[in-house]
Design an enzyme around this catalytic site. Structure first.
Site, mmCIF file in Angstrom:
data_model
loop_
_atom_site.group_PDB
_atom_site.id
_atom_site.type_symbol
_atom_site.label_atom_id
_atom_site.label_comp_id
_atom_site.label_asym_id
_atom_site.label_seq_id
_atom_site.Cartn_x
_atom_site.Cartn_y
_atom_site.Cartn_z
ATOM 1 N N HIS A 70 -20.927 0.560 -10.135
ATOM 2 C CA HIS A 70 -19.470 0.660 -10.019
ATOM 3 C C HIS A 70 -18.923 -0.454 -9.118
ATOM 4 C CE1 HIS A 70 -20.523 4.809 -11.199
ATOM 5 N NE2 HIS A 70 -19.328 4.825 -11.758
ATOM 6 N N ASP A 81 -21.242 1.484 -20.892
ATOM 7 C CA ASP A 81 -20.733 2.182 -19.727
ATOM 8 C C ASP A 81 -19.323 1.642 -19.477
ATOM 9 O OD1 ASP A 81 -20.569 3.843 -17.514
ATOM 10 O OD2 ASP A 81 -22.430 3.167 -16.608
#
Length: 344
Positions: free
Chosen positions: A184, A254
């Site tokens: 992230h 993702d």
């Protein structure tokens, strides 16, 4: 019903007029929900219905990440809390049948929670094999450090989910367990030899390659393609995910907005599709980014459209469930696994 090759988020607990117009005009393949989208049960049902109404498609996929532990978008006080995957793994280490049953029941009960809201896809199981150095971003989301245990428990969870009429998405292909950074926030790089990866990290994905959908990892594997993360690597997708693992299901990226990826959003989306992924996933609900992604992706067509249709066809009506009995059995198994942890 036609669709473009992306899954979108939205901003809040109800769709705005701009979002409704965007979904109507751009026709994403699906919608993914996060905690920011969760109000009352009625509000979630209304949001899901509004998305499908905007597209004129009552069967449009709606996805969520409902794993248990730190990653559960619906939870108390309106929905039950569930333990992270590692609790099933710990029980499996003591009693394999009990561990599998706990994982199956967790999938089946989550499916009941989601199906009541109209949510048809859950991004589980996490098939990442943990190591002593696995970053906390995965942490106890992984079932085990043992690839065979991950395989058994991931299959049980997926089968439980599908018995409840909800489709699974296995993640993060071809394996996130060796990452020592949070994708992230940064781009993890893995130096393990290909032989090591084949004998551990890739094993659960290869064993469960018949599942309908998978999600990629934003990780560079130096032994395979040192220049690109798996999500945007044609080498990883063709040689490992489609080749060695043998996965021919619907492959989504993702989240495109994670900082592991570089470039603007149009470039990111194009790179995902150029690598051989079927669907681009963009989650944060920011309209400027959503428009950039939508402008960069084509109509879902060819082999990708076939994979999407095959994946959706795998969803069957839920099997009957005695919810009260299932919750009681599950609670007993969870307690054996040490959940909930005793208050300090």
């Amino acid at each position: 019903m036609t669709a473009k090759a992306f899954i979108s988020g939205c901003a809040g607990t109800a769709l705005t007029d701009d979002e409704i117009a965007f979904f109507r005009d751009e026709r994403p393949w699906g919608l993914i929900l996060f905690k920011r989208n969760i109000g009352t049960a009625e509000a979630v049902c209304d949001l899901v219905a509004a998305f499908r109404d905007a597209l004129g498609d009552p069967d449009r996929p709606v996805l969520i990440d409902q794993e248990g532990g730190r990653v559960q978008r619906i939870g108390p006080p309106l929905w039950p809390s569930r333990p992270a995957a590692k609790f099933s793994g710990d029980l499996y280490a003591e009693d394999q049948a009990a561990g599998r049953r706990m994982a199956w029941l967790q999938g089946r009960l989550i499916a009941s929670d989601l199906a009541d809201l109209g949510i048809t896809v859950d991004c589980i199981p996490v098939l990442d094999v943990s190591t002593p150095h696995t970053h906390a971003a995965i942490g106890n989301r992984a079932y085990s450090h043992d690839a065979d245990a991950v395989t058994a428990l991931g299959l049980a969870a997926a089968e439980g989910l599908m018995a409840g009429g909800v489709l699974p998405v296995m993640k993060h292909m071809p394996g996130h367990g060796r990452a020592t950074l949070d994708s992230h926030l940064a781009l993890p790089e893995v130096d393990a030899a290909l032989s090591t990866l084949k004998h551990s990290d890739f094993v659960p994905f290869r064993a469960l390659a018949a599942l309908p959908m998978g999600m990629t990892a934003h990780i560079v594997f130096h032994a395979i393609d040192p220049g690109r993360p798996a999500t945007t690597s044609r080498i990883v997708v063709d040689e490992i995910i489609r080749g060695h693992i043998g996965f021919d299901g619907l492959l989504m990226s993702d989240d495109l907005s994670m900082k592991a990826l570089g470039g603007d959003y149009s470039s990111r989306a194009a790179a995902v599709l150029d690598a051989g992924c079927d669907i681009v996933l963009h989650c944060n609900g920011l309209m400027d980014e959503m428009r950039a992604v939508a402008d960069a992706v084509p109509e879902l067509s060819g082999r990708s459209a076939e994979r999407a249709a095959t994946a959706l066809a795998a969803r069957k009506p839920a099997h009957p469930l005695d919810r009260e009995a299932a919750e009681a059995e599950y609670a007993t198994l969870a307690e054996r696994a040490g959940w909930p942890p005793a208050a300090s």
